[in-house]
Scaffold this motif. Structure first.
Motif, PDB file in Angstrom:
ATOM      1  N   VAL A  52       0.897  -1.177   0.181  1.00  0.00           N
ATOM      2  CA  VAL A  52       0.065   0.256   0.081  1.00  0.00           C
ATOM      3  C   VAL A  52       0.744   1.187   0.070  1.00  0.00           C
ATOM      4  O   VAL A  52       1.787   1.524   0.770  1.00  0.00           O
ATOM      5  CB  VAL A  52      -0.920   0.047   1.132  1.00  0.00           C
ATOM      6  N   LEU A  53       0.587   2.113  -0.961  1.00  0.00           N
ATOM      7  CA  LEU A  53       1.373   3.548  -1.335  1.00  0.00           C
ATOM      8  C   LEU A  53       0.070   4.453  -1.157  1.00  0.00           C
ATOM      9  O   LEU A  53      -1.098   4.047  -1.018  1.00  0.00           O
ATOM     10  CB  LEU A  53       2.177   3.652  -2.401  1.00  0.00           C
ATOM     11  N   ALA A  54       0.632   5.605  -0.854  1.00  0.00           N
ATOM     12  CA  ALA A  54      -0.316   6.864  -0.887  1.00  0.00           C
ATOM     13  C   ALA A  54      -1.165   6.877  -2.052  1.00  0.00           C
ATOM     14  O   ALA A  54      -0.933   6.405  -3.042  1.00  0.00           O
ATOM     15  CB  ALA A  54       0.594   8.088  -0.682  1.00  0.00           C
ATOM     16  N   ASN A  55      -2.428   7.081  -1.808  1.00  0.00           N
ATOM     17  CA  ASN A  55      -3.365   7.253  -2.810  1.00  0.00           C
ATOM     18  C   ASN A  55      -3.811   5.784  -3.409  1.00  0.00           C
ATOM     19  O   ASN A  55      -4.432   5.830  -4.384  1.00  0.00           O
ATOM     20  CB  ASN A  55      -3.236   8.307  -3.779  1.00  0.00           C
ATOM     21  N   HIS A  56      -3.763   4.810  -2.450  1.00  0.00           N
ATOM     22  CA  HIS A  56      -4.306   3.574  -2.937  1.00  0.00           C
ATOM     23  C   HIS A  56      -5.718   3.506  -2.849  1.00  0.00           C
ATOM     24  O   HIS A  56      -6.639   4.216  -2.271  1.00  0.00           O
ATOM     25  CB  HIS A  56      -3.482   2.402  -1.864  1.00  0.00           C
ATOM     26  N   ALA A  57      -6.337   2.748  -3.633  1.00  0.00           N
ATOM     27  CA  ALA A  57      -7.597   2.543  -3.874  1.00  0.00           C
ATOM     28  C   ALA A  57      -8.298   1.909  -2.614  1.00  0.00           C
ATOM     29  O   ALA A  57      -7.761   1.267  -1.821  1.00  0.00           O
ATOM     30  CB  ALA A  57      -8.203   1.603  -4.967  1.00  0.00           C
TER      31      ALA A  57
END
Length: 129
Positions: free
Chosen positions: A40-45
């Motif tokens: 998981v990175l920033a702006n993950h769904a």
């Protein structure tokens, strides 16, 4: 260290049944779900997934690595917030190797596959710490 290109960090909470184990900003989170390994990175769904016993790795916004052993539970992602909820959650520095090995031996003797997976996760956390 923010995730490349996003300028944002994730707000992460790693929670056990009786306490918040770790909370803070992170660049990325790695965990094992029922569907497989997840990054998981920033702006993950947005996502809600079943967590399986394994290792959770958090790369903090400052570039440090936090490793924890978790049992089964849930992982949710929404609006740059990650919540990892598992009754059995231990940071690497909280785990005593001899205790984890004894736990694994007991689980094997009792035929308790889930307890064995939790003990194995604790040992894996220690191997890479």
């Amino acid at each position: 260290m923010a995730p490349s290109g996003s300028g944002q960090a994730l707000q992460v909470e790693l929670v056990a049944a009786d306490r918040v184990v770790w909370s803070g900003e992170a660049a990325r989170v790695l965990a094992r779900t029922a569907s497989g390994d997840l990054g998981v990175l920033a702006n993950h769904a947005p996502l809600l997934s079943l967590l399986v016993p394994g290792v959770v790795e958090i790369e903090t916004a400052g570039g440090e690595r936090v490793r924890a052993a978790v049992g089964d539970g849930f992982l949710s992602v929404s609006d740059n917030r990650v919540s990892i909820l598992s009754e059995d959650t231990f940071l690497a520095e909280e785990i005593v190797e001899s205790d984890a090995r004894a736990e694994l031996e007991r689980a094997a003797a009792d035929g308790d596959d889930l307890a064995a997976l939790r003990a194995e996760a604790k040992l894996r956390v220690l191997q890479r710490s």
